[in-house]
Design an enzyme around this catalytic site. Sequence first.
Site, PDB file in Angstrom:
ATOM      1  N   ARG A 124      35.168  35.762  39.781  1.00 17.74           N
ATOM      2  CA  ARG A 124      35.230  34.364  40.219  1.00 17.74           C
ATOM      3  C   ARG A 124      34.218  33.949  41.277  1.00 17.74           C
ATOM      4  O   ARG A 124      34.000  32.762  41.471  1.00 17.74           O
ATOM      5  CB  ARG A 124      36.639  34.051  40.729  1.00 17.74           C
ATOM      6  CG  ARG A 124      37.632  33.891  39.612  1.00 17.74           C
ATOM      7  CD  ARG A 124      39.035  33.960  40.142  1.00 17.74           C
ATOM      8  NE  ARG A 124      39.263  35.261  40.736  1.00 17.74           N
ATOM      9  CZ  ARG A 124      40.444  35.696  41.149  1.00 17.74           C
ATOM     10  NH1 ARG A 124      41.489  34.916  41.059  1.00 17.74           N
ATOM     11  NH2 ARG A 124      40.581  36.899  41.653  1.00 17.74           N
ATOM     12  N   ARG A 134      34.686  44.821  40.670  1.00 16.65           N
ATOM     13  CA  ARG A 134      34.911  43.412  40.312  1.00 16.65           C
ATOM     14  C   ARG A 134      33.626  42.592  40.414  1.00 16.65           C
ATOM     15  O   ARG A 134      33.661  41.429  40.808  1.00 16.65           O
ATOM     16  CB  ARG A 134      35.989  42.786  41.199  1.00 16.65           C
ATOM     17  CG  ARG A 134      37.330  43.487  41.153  1.00 16.65           C
ATOM     18  CD  ARG A 134      38.125  43.031  39.931  1.00 16.65           C
ATOM     19  NE  ARG A 134      39.504  43.459  40.019  1.00 16.65           N
ATOM     20  CZ  ARG A 134      40.530  42.613  40.168  1.00 16.65           C
ATOM     21  NH1 ARG A 134      40.339  41.330  40.232  1.00 16.65           N
ATOM     22  NH2 ARG A 134      41.739  43.084  40.212  1.00 16.65           N
ATOM     23  N   ASP A 144      40.431  44.672  31.841  1.00 15.56           N
ATOM     24  CA  ASP A 144      41.396  44.750  32.943  1.00 15.56           C
ATOM     25  C   ASP A 144      42.235  46.001  32.727  1.00 15.56           C
ATOM     26  O   ASP A 144      42.275  46.539  31.621  1.00 15.56           O
ATOM     27  CB  ASP A 144      42.286  43.498  32.985  1.00 15.56           C
ATOM     28  CG  ASP A 144      43.047  43.399  34.301  1.00 15.56           C
ATOM     29  OD1 ASP A 144      42.472  42.886  35.283  1.00 15.56           O
ATOM     30  OD2 ASP A 144      44.196  43.865  34.354  1.00 15.56           O
ATOM     31  N   TYR A 174      52.855  48.254  37.870  1.00 14.20           N
ATOM     32  CA  TYR A 174      52.937  46.951  37.209  1.00 14.20           C
ATOM     33  C   TYR A 174      54.011  46.945  36.135  1.00 14.20           C
ATOM     34  O   TYR A 174      54.744  45.963  35.979  1.00 14.20           O
ATOM     35  CB  TYR A 174      51.583  46.567  36.607  1.00 14.20           C
ATOM     36  CG  TYR A 174      50.608  46.122  37.666  1.00 14.20           C
ATOM     37  CD1 TYR A 174      50.681  44.842  38.211  1.00 14.20           C
ATOM     38  CD2 TYR A 174      49.639  46.982  38.158  1.00 14.20           C
ATOM     39  CE1 TYR A 174      49.800  44.431  39.214  1.00 14.20           C
ATOM     40  CE2 TYR A 174      48.757  46.580  39.155  1.00 14.20           C
ATOM     41  CZ  TYR A 174      48.845  45.302  39.671  1.00 14.20           C
ATOM     42  OH  TYR A 174      47.991  44.901  40.656  1.00 14.20           O
ATOM     43  N   ARG A 181      35.531  30.401  32.617  1.00 12.58           N
ATOM     44  CA  ARG A 181      36.977  30.366  32.823  1.00 12.58           C
ATOM     45  C   ARG A 181      37.563  28.958  32.741  1.00 12.58           C
ATOM     46  O   ARG A 181      38.774  28.804  32.605  1.00 12.58           O
ATOM     47  CB  ARG A 181      37.333  31.011  34.173  1.00 12.58           C
ATOM     48  CG  ARG A 181      37.251  32.525  34.165  1.00 12.58           C
ATOM     49  CD  ARG A 181      38.468  33.178  33.509  1.00 12.58           C
ATOM     50  NE  ARG A 181      39.598  33.225  34.423  1.00 12.58           N
ATOM     51  CZ  ARG A 181      40.673  32.461  34.358  1.00 12.58           C
ATOM     52  NH1 ARG A 181      40.789  31.567  33.405  1.00 12.58           N
ATOM     53  NH2 ARG A 181      41.643  32.583  35.223  1.00 12.58           N
TER      54      ARG A 181
END
Length: 356
Positions: A39, A35, A84, A162, A48
């Site tokens: 962010r 990652r 992703d 998921y 974003r």
Amino acid sequence: MDGHSMNHGVDPGSNNFLRACRREEVDTTPIWLMRQAGRYMPEYRALRERWGILDIIKQPELACQVTLQPINAFALDAAIIFADILPILEGMGLSLEFIKGEGPLIHNPIRSADDIERLRIPTPEQSLPFTLEAIRLARTELDPLGIPLIGFSGAPFTLASYAIEGGPSKNLKRVKALMMNEPGLWRALMTKLSTAAGEYLYAQATSGAHVLQLFDSWCGELSPWDYETHVLPYVQRTIEIAKRSGVPIILFGVGTSGLLGLMSTSGADVIGADWRISLPDARERIGPDIAIQGNLDPIALLASWDALKERAQRVLADAAGVPGHIFNLGHGILPETPTDNVKRLVEFVHTPTSGN
Ligand code: CP3
């Protein structure tokens, strides 16, 4: 640009990251961070403000731009394509949304035999052309820097989690219920997911990825017996398909201390370890023929530099003397991470005396 010298293309013979994947000697330990685009970087947060995560992933120019953000800011040894693990499920017929502040949501999760029957397996070129294009674009930017590119996919069990739970889940009740109660349905689902993931990884390699990582983030929730019986065969199948490309494969999971021995039979060239196990213990379980990636606690990046340095040094010392170590975190970097700590960590890992 920070610490990268210009050359043309990635030389697999001399690149430290690619050498470590093959367990060859390196002059400094290679480092990248799971990652690493995200962010904690102001450049990412700025993009974003305007775009959702799926918007960025589906516009190759933007995905390429984000892939390069951490490369431009830090002297990392590899880039990972910005994508992703979940968009592959859209092409299979599931409806995916990222909810602000909460994470992914699947509006029509798999709940029946019919749902599994209906799952499609489109080619990656049909369902994920944007990521394949982002890989081609990123290569044109990274080649002059001599930086290799990592492609990735979710592994069948984590994708199933998921697809069935519909979003993040604490104890994976529904996915384990299907696995334990409905072996025929489970086999059908996992066969479809391993075909899709394997073909996706293969397509990323033929589009230009130098290395492929399979994220099985939640497999550590399983008993070794369930992992061996109901999950490992599909990891092996995924890797077998991806391996036709000839590129090294990294297999990663969280909380896998009790599974590392089984994971070493997956066909992967590199196995990720998290911070819950020491690297010498992980090496013992994995055996001598597979490289290790890890295993700093991501929380250490929130600590003072002295505390972080001590733990990074520990990781290097634990890995010293045996070729085949790629420095990484035991799981993804946290959004609260100060960029200055990332910069210092990368420099520290590259200092030849750090592991002593
Ligand atoms: O490593 C990289 O820099 C490449 C980018 C990358 C992302 N997701 C982008 C992303 C990678 C490798 C992933 C993998 C991924 N995605 C995993 C496996 C790795 C892991 O951490 O275990 C999983 C489980 C997912 C699914 C996912 N995507 C979740 C659960 C979430 C929400 C939780 C969160 O961290 O916000 C995402 C969103 C996501 N994917 C973000 C990023 C940068 C944050 C989204 C944002 O910008 O709002």
